[in-house]
Design a protein around this motif. Structure first.
Motif, PDB file in Angstrom:
ATOM      1  N   UNK A 109       0.827  -1.206   0.000  1.00  0.00           N
ATOM      2  CA  UNK A 109       0.000   0.000   0.000  1.00  0.00           C
ATOM      3  C   UNK A 109       0.866   1.263   0.000  1.00  0.00           C
ATOM      4  N   UNK A 110       2.052   1.146   0.606  1.00  0.00           N
ATOM      5  CA  UNK A 110       2.955   2.292   0.752  1.00  0.00           C
ATOM      6  C   UNK A 110       3.823   2.524  -0.482  1.00  0.00           C
ATOM      7  N   UNK A 111       4.297   1.437  -1.092  1.00  0.00           N
ATOM      8  CA  UNK A 111       5.256   1.551  -2.200  1.00  0.00           C
ATOM      9  C   UNK A 111       4.884   0.646  -3.376  1.00  0.00           C
ATOM     10  N   UNK A 112       3.717   0.820  -3.980  1.00  0.00           N
ATOM     11  CA  UNK A 112       3.348  -0.052  -5.101  1.00  0.00           C
ATOM     12  C   UNK A 112       4.273   0.129  -6.300  1.00  0.00           C
ATOM     13  N   UNK A 113       4.478  -0.948  -7.028  1.00  0.00           N
ATOM     14  CA  UNK A 113       5.268  -0.928  -8.271  1.00  0.00           C
ATOM     15  C   UNK A 113       6.627  -0.266  -8.084  1.00  0.00           C
ATOM     16  N   UNK A 114       7.343  -0.652  -7.034  1.00  0.00           N
ATOM     17  CA  UNK A 114       8.597   0.017  -6.684  1.00  0.00           C
ATOM     18  C   UNK A 114       9.844  -0.849  -6.840  1.00  0.00           C
ATOM     19  N   UNK A 115       9.683  -2.153  -7.097  1.00  0.00           N
ATOM     20  CA  UNK A 115      10.838  -3.045  -7.094  1.00  0.00           C
ATOM     21  C   UNK A 115      10.983  -3.779  -8.429  1.00  0.00           C
ATOM     22  N   UNK A 116      12.229  -3.942  -8.852  1.00  0.00           N
ATOM     23  CA  UNK A 116      12.509  -4.694 -10.075  1.00  0.00           C
ATOM     24  C   UNK A 116      12.346  -6.191  -9.859  1.00  0.00           C
ATOM     25  N   UNK A 117      12.679  -6.638  -8.659  1.00  0.00           N
ATOM     26  CA  UNK A 117      12.616  -8.057  -8.304  1.00  0.00           C
ATOM     27  C   UNK A 117      12.040  -8.199  -6.902  1.00  0.00           C
ATOM     28  N   UNK A 118      11.140  -9.153  -6.723  1.00  0.00           N
ATOM     29  CA  UNK A 118      10.607  -9.482  -5.401  1.00  0.00           C
ATOM     30  C   UNK A 118      10.815 -10.970  -5.170  1.00  0.00           C
ATOM     31  N   UNK A 119      11.404 -11.318  -4.027  1.00  0.00           N
ATOM     32  CA  UNK A 119      11.575 -12.721  -3.662  1.00  0.00           C
ATOM     33  C   UNK A 119      10.803 -13.010  -2.385  1.00  0.00           C
ATOM     34  N   UNK A 120      10.236 -14.191  -2.310  1.00  0.00           N
ATOM     35  CA  UNK A 120       9.499 -14.620  -1.114  1.00  0.00           C
ATOM     36  C   UNK A 120       9.749 -16.117  -0.959  1.00  0.00           C
ATOM     37  N   UNK A 121      10.791 -16.447  -0.208  1.00  0.00           N
ATOM     38  CA  UNK A 121      11.264 -17.832  -0.140  1.00  0.00           C
ATOM     39  C   UNK A 121      11.022 -18.443   1.244  1.00  0.00           C
ATOM     40  N   UNK A 122      10.511 -19.668   1.243  1.00  0.00           N
ATOM     41  CA  UNK A 122      10.297 -20.414   2.495  1.00  0.00           C
ATOM     42  C   UNK A 122       9.435 -19.637   3.477  1.00  0.00           C
ATOM     43  N   UNK A 123       8.433 -18.921   2.990  1.00  0.00           N
ATOM     44  CA  UNK A 123       7.625 -18.079   3.867  1.00  0.00           C
ATOM     45  C   UNK A 123       6.135 -18.355   3.738  1.00  0.00           C
ATOM     46  N   UNK A 124       5.670 -18.677   2.530  1.00  0.00           N
ATOM     47  CA  UNK A 124       4.235 -18.831   2.289  1.00  0.00           C
ATOM     48  C   UNK A 124       3.593 -19.921   3.145  1.00  0.00           C
ATOM     49  N   UNK A 125       4.358 -20.962   3.458  1.00  0.00           N
ATOM     50  CA  UNK A 125       3.808 -22.072   4.257  1.00  0.00           C
ATOM     51  C   UNK A 125       3.760 -21.740   5.748  1.00  0.00           C
ATOM     52  N   UNK A 126       4.101 -20.502   6.102  1.00  0.00           N
ATOM     53  CA  UNK A 126       4.089 -20.103   7.509  1.00  0.00           C
ATOM     54  C   UNK A 126       3.077 -19.002   7.826  1.00  0.00           C
TER      55      UNK A 126
END
Length: 233
Positions: A109-126
């Motif tokens: 909500x604060x910084x939409x469309x601000x990053x070239x790459x987003x990683x989310x590793x070993x987190x969704x299952x938690x």
């Protein structure tokens, strides 16, 4: 309501002091990090890129991406691992790296469309609502940017290897690290991504031989797997 499980945050917070112990509970993360780092870098140039690492924990992946020349922000909701990550980066003299204690949905909500790459590793299952995390990651990446996820498949083989084997028989992970009901099938994760308007570019499995203690990437997504996505330009 914050999309987080207090018990999960406390669990990783209690182990924070062990995050950079190469022979400790997080040894598997250190062993697989070069594999997933190279896989990410082969698809998304990291040098000069603005990168967000969601659920960064003690900073293993975030720090390695900064060393590849990226400008990295690591976020997490567990205070102690973030402090460990900050201290390790300071001691190692790593530049281009910052950390914040903030929910990914709030940052979206604060910084939409601000990053070239987003990683989310070993987190969704938690987390209670993994689809919400995927939507936030999709909102945070720039048009044409890349998003990478990793998690555990939900089937009998994953239960036997990731929980019975890794936690109870081999002691590779602390007991209770994973909850089988929170594992996510590749088809489900792909559905979350498509509903968030991400293009799914492909999957890669991560395999392990407990006898040789070797990890490698393959096409087998039965247990641990990664998914690459891109936001349409």
């Amino acid at each position: 309501m914050v999309n987080a499980d207090t018990q999960e945050l406390n669990k990783f917070g209690d182990l924070a002091h062990r995050w950079w112990d190469l022979e400790g509970e997080f040894r598997p993360l250190h062993q697989i990090n070069p594999l997933r780092l190279d896989w990410i870098a082969a698809q998304a140039p990291l040098t000069g890129a603005r990168v967000l690492d969601v659920g960064c924990g003690g900073g293993i992946l975030a720090e390695s991406m900064a060393l590849r020349g990226a400008d990295v922000l690591g976020i997490d909701l567990s205070t102690k691992p973030l402090k460990v990550a900050q201290l390790h980066a300071l001691e190692a003299g790593v530049s281009g790296l910052a950390y914040r204690e903030v929910a990914v949905e709030a940052l979206a909500a604060e910084q939409p469309a601000s990053f070239d790459v987003v990683t989310c590793m070993e987190m969704l299952e938690h987390v209670p609502d993994p689809a919400s995390v995927v939507r936030a990651c999709a909102a945070l990446v720039k048009p044409g940017g890349y998003v990478f996820f990793s998690t555990l498949n939900r089937n009998a083989k994953a239960f036997l290897l990731a929980i019975v084997g890794a936690e109870h028989v081999l002691g590779m992970l602390p007991k209770g690290t994973h909850e089988y009901a929170k594992f996510i099938k590749p088809s489900e994760l792909a559905g979350f991504a498509r509903h968030a308007a991400l293009e799914v570019n492909g999957f890669k499995g991560l395999e392990h031989n407990p006898l040789t203690k070797r990890y490698w990437l393959s096409a087998n997504t039965d247990v641990n797997y990664m998914m690459a996505c891109r936001r349409p330009a």
